[in-house]
Design an enzyme around this catalytic site. Structure first.
Site, PDB file in Angstrom:
ATOM      1  CB  CYS A 244      -0.977  -0.025   1.167  1.00 41.03           C
ATOM      2  SG  CYS A 244      -0.222   0.000   2.809  1.00 41.03           S
ATOM      3  CG  HIS A 291      -4.603  -0.226   3.857  1.00 37.92           C
ATOM      4  ND1 HIS A 291      -3.767  -0.921   3.020  1.00 37.92           N
ATOM      5  CD2 HIS A 291      -5.673   0.163   3.097  1.00 37.92           C
ATOM      6  CE1 HIS A 291      -4.305  -0.960   1.803  1.00 37.92           C
ATOM      7  NE2 HIS A 291      -5.459  -0.307   1.823  1.00 37.92           N
ATOM      8  CG  HIS A 303      -6.731   0.142  -1.713  1.00 34.27           C
ATOM      9  ND1 HIS A 303      -7.016  -0.581  -0.576  1.00 34.27           N
ATOM     10  CD2 HIS A 303      -7.751  -0.153  -2.574  1.00 34.27           C
ATOM     11  CE1 HIS A 303      -8.133  -1.259  -0.727  1.00 34.27           C
ATOM     12  NE2 HIS A 303      -8.603  -1.013  -1.930  1.00 34.27           N
TER      13      HIS A 303
END
Length: 328
Positions: A244, A291, A303
């Site tokens: 990510c 994240h 993402h």
């Protein structure tokens, strides 16, 4: 009439003695018959449980009950299989001793020839031989009856063990899923509390110092979209695999903007904004800053989600707790 009655009594008594002798040899008792039924009745099915709504502790208790039932069934099965093997051994031994008709004739001939010449002795020898053969036949017959009783009970217990094994596998999978979900929920709650605390402390400068760089943001969004479908790999930052933060760092790197390949560091390197201020290229942090995704407009983010997944577009509110919104 009296002689016939005596003969019947003797026959029943002898048959009973043989059956008891076979039972003692094989380990079969009267209590063995109907064992599967008794077992099934003594341990009813475990309490019904809905895995989707049950807690990990409830599923664990259910799993322990299933394993106890499986152990009981396996123990009973082993006992019955041992008894069946013993009964089959009796049948085999009797068959070998009883032999074929030709072998019996040879045995009778040898027995008669070895007897004294007196007719009574020969007759007595034949009677003894016939009685011996009758006893062997009765033993084999009793053992066969025992085997016939055991085989369906064994089959039923084998099916029960197999079914319990399947239920145990299902319960173990449900327990793992429930435990993981509870751990994630606890972590999310903790992260949300921390985010609320941090948001309160930084609300005074939210959006006031965050200057929007349209060129860098537009280039970053386009770069991220160009990576759609590429695989997630933990710690990767391109060119064909990403995690990510690696995707975000790579997207802004094309414009010469340096971001650390770490979600926590990236949070500190960017400026806080409100949800209402979100523009394409802004960052959204989730799960205790574990994240990060890039906002691309229309309530969507791009993402690199997790192992086994690929770079993709998801809803801004995709089920993970949001920690905050930041601008590069």
């Amino acid at each position: 009439m009296v002689a016939q009655a005596c003969t019947d009594i003797e026959h029943r008594s002898r048959a009973g003695a043989i059956l008891r002798r076979i039972a003692a040899y094989t380990g079969v008792t009267v209590a063995t018959v109907g064992l599967v039924t008794a077992f099934a009745g003594s341990r009813a099915h475990a309490a019904d449980i809905e895995y989707d709504t049950a807690s990990a502790a409830e599923i664990e208790a259910h799993l322990e009950d299933l394993e106890a039932r499986r152990d009981d069934a396996a123990t009973s099965l082993t006992g019955l299989q041992t008894q069946l093997t013993a009964a089959q051994a009796v049948i085999t031994a009797a068959t070998e001793d009883y032999g074929t008709t030709g072998a019996q004739l040879l045995d009778v001939t040898a027995a008669v020839e070895s007897a004294e010449d007196e007719l009574g002795a020969k007759v007595s020898t034949l009677v003894e031989y016939a009685q011996e053969q009758s006893d062997k036949y009765a033993e084999a017959e009793a053992a066969t009856e025992t085997a016939d009783q055991l085989e369906p009970q064994i089959a039923a217990l084998e099916a029960q063990v197999e079914e319990l094994d399947a239920q145990i596998d299902e319960a173990e999978a449900a327990y793992d899923e429930a435990a993981e979900a509870e751990a994630e929920a606890a972590a999310a709650a903790e992260a949300e509390a921390e985010a609320e605390s941090e948001s309160a402390s930084s609300s005074s400068d939210s959006g006031s110092t965050a200057e929007y760089s349209a060129d860098a943001a537009t280039a970053a969004v386009q770069f991220a979209k160009d990576q759609l479908g590429e695989s997630y790999v933990f710690g990767a930052a391109g060119p064909d695999t990403w995690d990510c933060s690696g995707l975000i760092a790579g997207a802004y790197g094309v414009s010469g903007v340096s971001l650390t390949h770490s979600t926590w560091a990236m949070w500190d390197e960017t400026s806080a904004i409100s949800r209402d201020e979100l523009q394409p290229g802004d960052l959204v942090f989730y799960n205790g800053q574990g994240h990060v995704a890039m906002y691309i407009g229309d309530g969507q983010v791009i993402h690199a989600p997790k192992p086994g997944d690929v770079v993709k577009i998801s809803d801004l509110d995709m089920g993970m707790s949001i920690d905050g919104y930041r601008r590069v």
